[in-house]
Design a protein around this motif. Structure first.
Motif, PDB file in Angstrom:
ATOM      1  N   GLN A   1       0.815  -1.204   0.000  1.00  0.00           N
ATOM      2  CA  GLN A   1       0.000   0.000   0.000  1.00  0.00           C
ATOM      3  C   GLN A   1       0.853   1.260   0.000  1.00  0.00           C
ATOM      4  O   GLN A   1       0.508   2.260  -0.635  1.00  0.00           O
ATOM      5  CB  GLN A   1      -0.931  -0.008   1.220  1.00  0.00           C
ATOM      6  N   LEU A   2       1.970   1.242   0.702  1.00  0.00           N
ATOM      7  CA  LEU A   2       2.810   2.430   0.823  1.00  0.00           C
ATOM      8  C   LEU A   2       3.786   2.588  -0.333  1.00  0.00           C
ATOM      9  O   LEU A   2       4.220   3.703  -0.621  1.00  0.00           O
ATOM     10  CB  LEU A   2       3.580   2.386   2.149  1.00  0.00           C
ATOM     11  N   ALA A   3       4.140   1.505  -0.991  1.00  0.00           N
ATOM     12  CA  ALA A   3       5.090   1.590  -2.097  1.00  0.00           C
ATOM     13  C   ALA A   3       4.433   2.211  -3.322  1.00  0.00           C
ATOM     14  O   ALA A   3       3.277   1.928  -3.632  1.00  0.00           O
ATOM     15  CB  ALA A   3       5.624   0.198  -2.437  1.00  0.00           C
ATOM     16  N   ASP A   4       5.161   3.071  -4.012  1.00  0.00           N
ATOM     17  CA  ASP A   4       4.658   3.674  -5.254  1.00  0.00           C
ATOM     18  C   ASP A   4       4.742   2.700  -6.414  1.00  0.00           C
ATOM     19  O   ASP A   4       3.918   2.746  -7.334  1.00  0.00           O
ATOM     20  CB  ASP A   4       5.447   4.940  -5.587  1.00  0.00           C
ATOM     21  N   ASN A   5       5.752   1.856  -6.395  1.00  0.00           N
ATOM     22  CA  ASN A   5       5.945   0.874  -7.465  1.00  0.00           C
ATOM     23  C   ASN A   5       6.339  -0.459  -6.847  1.00  0.00           C
ATOM     24  O   ASN A   5       7.062  -0.491  -5.842  1.00  0.00           O
ATOM     25  CB  ASN A   5       7.043   1.314  -8.444  1.00  0.00           C
ATOM     26  N   ILE A   6       5.882  -1.534  -7.443  1.00  0.00           N
ATOM     27  CA  ILE A   6       6.255  -2.880  -7.002  1.00  0.00           C
ATOM     28  C   ILE A   6       6.699  -3.679  -8.214  1.00  0.00           C
ATOM     29  O   ILE A   6       5.966  -3.791  -9.194  1.00  0.00           O
ATOM     30  CB  ILE A   6       5.071  -3.592  -6.303  1.00  0.00           C
ATOM     31  N   TRP A   7       7.913  -4.203  -8.134  1.00  0.00           N
ATOM     32  CA  TRP A   7       8.457  -5.046  -9.186  1.00  0.00           C
ATOM     33  C   TRP A   7       8.678  -6.451  -8.643  1.00  0.00           C
ATOM     34  O   TRP A   7       9.016  -6.633  -7.476  1.00  0.00           O
ATOM     35  CB  TRP A   7       9.801  -4.516  -9.706  1.00  0.00           C
ATOM     36  N   SER A   8       8.483  -7.421  -9.491  1.00  0.00           N
ATOM     37  CA  SER A   8       8.724  -8.814  -9.142  1.00  0.00           C
ATOM     38  C   SER A   8       9.590  -9.437 -10.223  1.00  0.00           C
ATOM     39  O   SER A   8       9.370  -9.204 -11.408  1.00  0.00           O
ATOM     40  CB  SER A   8       7.394  -9.568  -9.010  1.00  0.00           C
TER      41      SER A   8
END
Length: 239
Positions: free
Chosen positions: A129-136
């Motif tokens: 929720q707090l991260a602007d971007n999420i990469w996997s």
């Protein structure tokens, strides 16, 4: 990674030249092992940003900085909030490496070769929720870890953009060739003899019921100029 070659393959002169080049870069490593308090993290970041001019921070990894226990989830939320505040207030980029939680599945192949989604992050829901971007990042992995049969897909890594708050960005996935010697993600050049990423991901994705996230594009009015102030600023702050 900087030399784009394995360290044991570099000659003495090349190794010295690489170390000299790294030594001349504005690159700083924090010598710390174990958990860290919020105030210590804040002071460290402020010193690096304001005194050393650091604009890009990598924290590896988030769960190692937090002590295990009954307050672990609360501490994870507090750390993420602190990092988000520093990134926005000081206009810097902060990349946080987070580990996924263990998958509850009896199928070992599926568990070990699955595509990590945002909901798989270990700990609190505040991480996504707090991260602007999420990469996997996903790489083909066999259950027995065997790699005797090398083919065009053995060195492929797929990067998934699972979350993107930038209106000029998009969610989706892209395949890269993973350089085993240099440990870097690379695009295959035309004159490169190494195996290139496959044109379709269907041939390398794990055969599970977990389908890749569909690509979602946001509509952007490119003829409209961006706002003149940052979204965190108020009229009073502007004055």
């Amino acid at each position: 990674q900087f030399s784009r070659s394995a360290p044991d393959l570099l000659s003495d002169s090349d190794l010295d030249a690489t170390l000299d080049s790294l030594d001349g870069l504005p690159l700083f490593l924090l010598r710390r092992y174990g958990s860290i308090k919020l105030e210590s993290m804040r002071n460290t970041l402020l010193h690096c940003i304001r005194r050393l001019g650091v604009r890009f921070v990598v924290l590896d990894h988030l769960h190692f900085m937090i002590s295990e226990g009954p307050e672990e989830r609360t501490d994870l939320d507090a750390m993420m909030k602190l990092l988000a505040e520093v990134a926005v207030d000081l206009r810097v980029h902060i990349v946080v490496v987070a580990h996924p939680r263990q998958a509850h599945s009896s199928n070992e192949t599926h568990k070990d070769n699955r595509i990590i989604q945002a909901s798989d992050l270990k700990g609190s829901a505040g991480l996504k929720q707090l991260a602007d971007n999420i990469w996997s990042v996903w790489r083909p992995r066999k259950a027995d870890r065997s790699d005797s049969k090398r083919d065009a897909n053995s060195s492929v890594a797929v990067v998934y953009v699972l979350k993107n708050r930038d209106d000029f960005g998009s969610e989706g996935s892209v395949a890269f060739r993973f350089g085993l010697q240099s440990a870097t993600f690379e695009t295959a050049d035309e004159d490169d003899s190494s195996p290139a990423p496959p044109k379709t991901l269907a041939s390398i994705l794990p055969q599970t019921d977990q389908a890749p996230r569909p690509r979602r594009l946001r509509k952007v009015a490119i003829d409209t100029p961006p706002p003149s102030k940052h979204w965190t600023e108020t009229e009073k702050d502007s004055e």
